[in-house]
Design a protein around this motif. Structure first.
Motif, short mmCIF file in Angstrom:
data_model
loop_
_atom_site.label_atom_id
_atom_site.label_comp_id
_atom_site.label_asym_id
_atom_site.label_seq_id
_atom_site.Cartn_x
_atom_site.Cartn_y
_atom_site.Cartn_z
N UNK A 1 -13.19 -22.09 -4.67
CA UNK A 1 -12.60 -21.04 -3.86
C UNK A 1 -11.12 -20.88 -4.23
N UNK A 2 -10.69 -19.65 -4.43
CA UNK A 2 -9.31 -19.36 -4.80
C UNK A 2 -8.44 -19.37 -3.55
N UNK A 3 -7.30 -20.01 -3.66
CA UNK A 3 -6.37 -20.10 -2.53
C UNK A 3 -5.69 -18.76 -2.27
N UNK A 4 -5.57 -18.41 -0.99
CA UNK A 4 -4.83 -17.20 -0.58
C UNK A 4 -3.40 -17.60 -0.29
N UNK A 5 -2.47 -16.74 -0.69
CA UNK A 5 -1.06 -16.97 -0.40
C UNK A 5 -0.50 -15.74 0.32
N UNK A 6 0.47 -15.99 1.20
CA UNK A 6 1.15 -14.89 1.89
C UNK A 6 2.29 -14.41 1.01
N UNK A 7 2.49 -13.09 1.02
CA UNK A 7 3.53 -12.50 0.19
C UNK A 7 4.34 -11.47 0.97
N UNK A 8 5.56 -11.28 0.53
CA UNK A 8 6.42 -10.20 0.99
C UNK A 8 6.76 -9.35 -0.22
N UNK A 9 6.49 -8.06 -0.11
CA UNK A 9 6.67 -7.14 -1.23
C UNK A 9 7.75 -6.14 -0.85
N UNK A 10 8.77 -6.04 -1.69
CA UNK A 10 9.84 -5.07 -1.45
C UNK A 10 9.55 -3.83 -2.30
N UNK A 11 9.63 -2.66 -1.66
CA UNK A 11 9.38 -1.39 -2.33
C UNK A 11 10.71 -0.77 -2.73
N UNK A 12 10.75 -0.15 -3.91
CA UNK A 12 11.97 0.51 -4.37
C UNK A 12 12.36 1.62 -3.39
N UNK A 13 13.64 1.68 -3.05
CA UNK A 13 14.12 2.67 -2.08
C UNK A 13 13.85 4.10 -2.53
N UNK A 14 13.90 4.33 -3.81
CA UNK A 14 13.66 5.67 -4.34
C UNK A 14 12.21 6.12 -4.16
N UNK A 15 11.32 5.19 -3.79
CA UNK A 15 9.90 5.49 -3.64
C UNK A 15 9.48 5.63 -2.16
N UNK A 16 10.44 5.82 -1.26
CA UNK A 16 10.15 5.88 0.17
C UNK A 16 9.09 6.92 0.51
N UNK A 17 9.11 8.06 -0.15
CA UNK A 17 8.14 9.12 0.14
C UNK A 17 6.73 8.77 -0.32
N UNK A 18 6.59 7.75 -1.16
CA UNK A 18 5.29 7.33 -1.67
C UNK A 18 4.78 6.05 -1.02
N UNK A 19 5.40 5.63 0.06
CA UNK A 19 5.08 4.33 0.67
C UNK A 19 3.58 4.18 0.95
N UNK A 20 2.95 5.17 1.57
CA UNK A 20 1.52 5.06 1.88
C UNK A 20 0.68 4.93 0.61
N UNK A 21 1.04 5.68 -0.40
CA UNK A 21 0.33 5.62 -1.68
C UNK A 21 0.48 4.24 -2.32
N UNK A 22 1.67 3.68 -2.24
CA UNK A 22 1.93 2.35 -2.81
C UNK A 22 1.14 1.29 -2.06
N UNK A 23 1.12 1.38 -0.73
CA UNK A 23 0.34 0.42 0.07
C UNK A 23 -1.14 0.49 -0.31
N UNK A 24 -1.66 1.70 -0.49
CA UNK A 24 -3.06 1.84 -0.91
C UNK A 24 -3.29 1.19 -2.28
N UNK A 25 -2.35 1.38 -3.20
CA UNK A 25 -2.48 0.78 -4.53
C UNK A 25 -2.41 -0.75 -4.45
N UNK A 26 -1.59 -1.27 -3.55
CA UNK A 26 -1.51 -2.72 -3.37
C UNK A 26 -2.83 -3.27 -2.84
N UNK A 27 -3.46 -2.54 -1.92
CA UNK A 27 -4.76 -2.96 -1.39
C UNK A 27 -5.80 -2.99 -2.50
#
Length: 75
Positions: A1-27
């Motif tokens: 079984x692969x270990x899960x790790x918690x992460x904090x991801x910082x998004x580039x400020x210039x990409x604020x309008x794409x936040x939802x799209x970026x979250x979907x891509x991260x998923x």
């Protein structure tokens, strides 16, 4: 079984309008238990330990930081 790790991801400020799209891509890239904080341009979640590089490849991601947890020592 692969270990899960918690992460904090910082998004580039210039990409604020794409936040939802970026979250979907991260998923799609394996991020689970997602909490998005648009005001701070930060996303928290968990991923398989071997999946950190996939998150870093998502366009708009400034950094991926593995969270540290500390446990008290039992005497």
């Amino acid at each position: 079984m692969v270990e899960k790790v918690d992460v904090t991801i910082r998004i580039e400020k210039s990409e604020q309008n794409r936040m939802d799209e970026i979250v979907d891509a991260l998923k799609v890239s394996g991020l689970g238990d997602v909490e998005s904080h648009k005001r701070f341009m930060i996303v928290n979640g968990s991923v398989n330990a071997d999946g950190l590089d996939e998150l870093r490849k998502v366009k708009g991601v400034a950094s991926v930081h593995q969270d540290s947890t500390y446990k008290t020592q039992k005497c």
